[in-house]
Design an enzyme around this catalytic site. Structure first.
Site, mmCIF file in Angstrom:
data_model
loop_
_atom_site.group_PDB
_atom_site.id
_atom_site.type_symbol
_atom_site.label_atom_id
_atom_site.label_comp_id
_atom_site.label_asym_id
_atom_site.label_seq_id
_atom_site.Cartn_x
_atom_site.Cartn_y
_atom_site.Cartn_z
ATOM 1 N N ASP A 166 51.091 -52.654 54.637
ATOM 2 C CA ASP A 166 51.321 -53.850 53.832
ATOM 3 C C ASP A 166 52.488 -53.581 52.896
ATOM 4 O O ASP A 166 52.368 -52.785 51.962
ATOM 5 C CB ASP A 166 50.080 -54.232 53.027
ATOM 6 C CG ASP A 166 50.178 -55.636 52.458
ATOM 7 O OD1 ASP A 166 51.276 -56.010 52.004
ATOM 8 O OD2 ASP A 166 49.177 -56.370 52.478
ATOM 9 N N ALA A 184 51.657 -64.599 64.435
ATOM 10 C CA ALA A 184 50.989 -65.841 64.044
ATOM 11 C C ALA A 184 51.141 -66.030 62.540
ATOM 12 O O ALA A 184 50.294 -66.656 61.899
ATOM 13 C CB ALA A 184 49.513 -65.808 64.443
ATOM 14 N N ALA A 185 52.236 -65.480 61.988
ATOM 15 C CA ALA A 185 52.477 -65.570 60.544
ATOM 16 C C ALA A 185 53.523 -66.648 60.270
ATOM 17 O O ALA A 185 53.185 -67.817 60.054
ATOM 18 C CB ALA A 185 52.910 -64.212 60.005
ATOM 19 N N ARG A 186 54.796 -66.278 60.290
ATOM 20 C CA ARG A 186 55.897 -67.224 60.137
ATOM 21 C C ARG A 186 57.057 -66.775 61.031
ATOM 22 O O ARG A 186 57.283 -65.575 61.242
ATOM 23 C CB ARG A 186 56.355 -67.310 58.674
ATOM 24 C CG ARG A 186 55.444 -68.137 57.770
ATOM 25 C CD ARG A 186 55.452 -69.602 58.173
ATOM 26 N NE ARG A 186 54.707 -70.466 57.276
ATOM 27 C CZ ARG A 186 53.417 -70.788 57.435
ATOM 28 N NH1 ARG A 186 52.721 -70.256 58.428
ATOM 29 N NH2 ARG A 186 52.839 -71.632 56.599
ATOM 30 N N ASP A 244 53.361 -67.762 67.964
ATOM 31 C CA ASP A 244 52.791 -69.049 67.549
ATOM 32 C C ASP A 244 53.680 -69.772 66.553
ATOM 33 O O ASP A 244 53.454 -70.943 66.266
ATOM 34 C CB ASP A 244 51.405 -68.815 66.921
ATOM 35 C CG ASP A 244 50.659 -70.104 66.643
ATOM 36 O OD1 ASP A 244 50.552 -70.938 67.561
ATOM 37 O OD2 ASP A 244 50.173 -70.286 65.504
ATOM 38 N N GLU A 274 60.872 -75.183 63.614
ATOM 39 C CA GLU A 274 59.778 -75.842 64.320
ATOM 40 C C GLU A 274 59.964 -77.357 64.297
ATOM 41 O O GLU A 274 60.124 -77.934 63.216
ATOM 42 C CB GLU A 274 58.442 -75.453 63.692
ATOM 43 C CG GLU A 274 58.139 -73.964 63.840
ATOM 44 C CD GLU A 274 56.771 -73.544 63.308
ATOM 45 O OE1 GLU A 274 55.990 -74.428 62.871
ATOM 46 O OE2 GLU A 274 56.483 -72.339 63.330
ATOM 47 N N HIS A 281 52.187 -73.286 66.906
ATOM 48 C CA HIS A 281 51.670 -73.110 65.544
ATOM 49 C C HIS A 281 50.239 -73.642 65.417
ATOM 50 O O HIS A 281 49.932 -74.477 64.556
ATOM 51 C CB HIS A 281 52.587 -73.791 64.527
ATOM 52 C CG HIS A 281 52.509 -73.166 63.159
ATOM 53 N ND1 HIS A 281 53.594 -73.055 62.323
ATOM 54 C CD2 HIS A 281 51.467 -72.597 62.477
ATOM 55 C CE1 HIS A 281 53.229 -72.476 61.185
ATOM 56 N NE2 HIS A 281 51.938 -72.189 61.268
ATOM 57 N N ALA A 311 47.434 -71.268 65.772
ATOM 58 C CA ALA A 311 46.511 -70.136 65.688
ATOM 59 C C ALA A 311 45.359 -70.405 64.725
ATOM 60 O O ALA A 311 44.214 -70.022 64.980
ATOM 61 C CB ALA A 311 47.259 -68.870 65.259
#
Length: 321
Positions: A175, A227-229, A253, A258, A282, A284
């Site tokens: 992280d 599946a974040a950004r 995703d 977008e 997008h 998820a």
């Protein structure tokens, strides 16, 4: 005049059994509506989906908006710092989509590790025995015994780690925002993991976090799940790696734009590369169960600010509403 402008269809809430506060006057508008700026001159709150084009700060100048409430966790459709300068709070809804996103990671990673994306077309084309032989010779994998690298250990990262561990995977963590004793550096995670899954917000420190150099550190049969950004991953670098066989596969995703443009590199890969790629729009975290919790909490927060005159919860830009 409305108390709240909502930029998502009201039927979205009804479809999951959520009823907005009846004491509020709510007007649903399309984000492209010519009436939006005028309506914001009197409305006190703006409710928006987490997914969609950015809303320019100029739209809020001279408005009566005190709260921008996002019906999801991601708040990058608005410039939070700029809105703070206008005294406008920006709030998201963390947590409710965590299990849904974690399930998406498990499902797509498992599908890619078993080479499922290309098998349907092959069987339909009469290539049953050949595709079965190729899949088995390539080495089908289940999650048990693999190493999953979770990048970003917030609520969604934690849920993903828990689900993967429950299926027998070894989980390692990184992280960038937290110094964890049980974490590893990003480079070590990329070099070690069989599956890399991203769960960091899009901000200056994470934009372009996964580029050609980082993908080059990954195992050649590793899977990348985003599946974040979209801006976190260099899409051209990922497409190149898929074409060259430098990565086992990817599930995507989210996109830098977008909907993605027709010339997005991920949309133009060869058929062979596409068999190792899962693209989704997008969704998820967009399950009925997750949306019900997200929407209910979002409207509760709007009511808290506008009706109860209390500070907003889950504010991301330091203004309490």
């Amino acid at each position: 005049m409305p108390d709240v402008i909502c930029l998502r269809p009201l039927e979205d809430f009804a479809n999951v059994g959520v009823v907005p506060p009846r004491a509020l006057t709510i007007r649903a508008l399309d984000p492209e509506s010519q009436e939006l700026a005028e309506a914001m001159r009197s409305a006190e709150a703006l409710v928006i989906p987490a997914v969609g084009p950015a809303l320019e700060t100029e739209l809020f100048a001279g408005s009566a908006i005190r709260l921008v409430q996002v019906t999801g966790a991601g708040v990058d459709r608005v410039d939070g710092a700029a809105l703070a300068g206008l005294g406008i709070a920006v709030a998201g809804v963390p947590g409710h989509s965590a299990l849904a996103v974690a399930e998406y990671v498990v499902a797509t990673a498992a599908a890619l590790k078993r080479f499922l994306p290309g098998s349907t077309a092959a069987i339909r084309a009469g290539d049953y025995m050949n595709v079965r032989d190729r899949m088995i010779r390539s080495g089908l994998n289940q999650l048990a015994g693999l190493t999953v690298g979770v990048v970003g250990y917030g609520i969604i990262g934690q849920a993903t780690a828990w689900q993967c561990a429950a299926l027998g995977a070894t989980v390692i963590l990184c992280d960038p925002a937290i110094d964890r004793e049980d974490g590893v550096e990003l480079g070590e995670l990329l070099a070690t993991a069989d599956i890399v899954t991203l769960h960091v917000p899009l901000q200056d420190g994470t934009r372009g976090m996964i580029g050609a150099a980082e993908i080059g550190l990954m195992k050649r049969d590793a899977i990348l799940v985003n599946a974040a950004r979209g801006g976190i991953v260099d899409e051209a670098a990922l497409a190149d790696a898929l074409e060259a066989g430098r990565i086992g596969g990817a599930a995507v995703d989210v996109y830098s734009r977008e909907p993605p443009a027709h010339d997005n590199p991920l949309l133009t890969v060869s058929a062979a590369a596409a068999h190792r790629l899962i693209l989704t729009p997008h969704v998820a975290g967009a399950t009925r169960q997750a949306w019900a919790g997200l929407f209910a909490d979002a409207w509760d927060n709007v009511a808290r600010v506008l009706l109860q005159r209390e500070p907003a919860r889950n504010v991301t830009n330091g203004i309490t509403g």
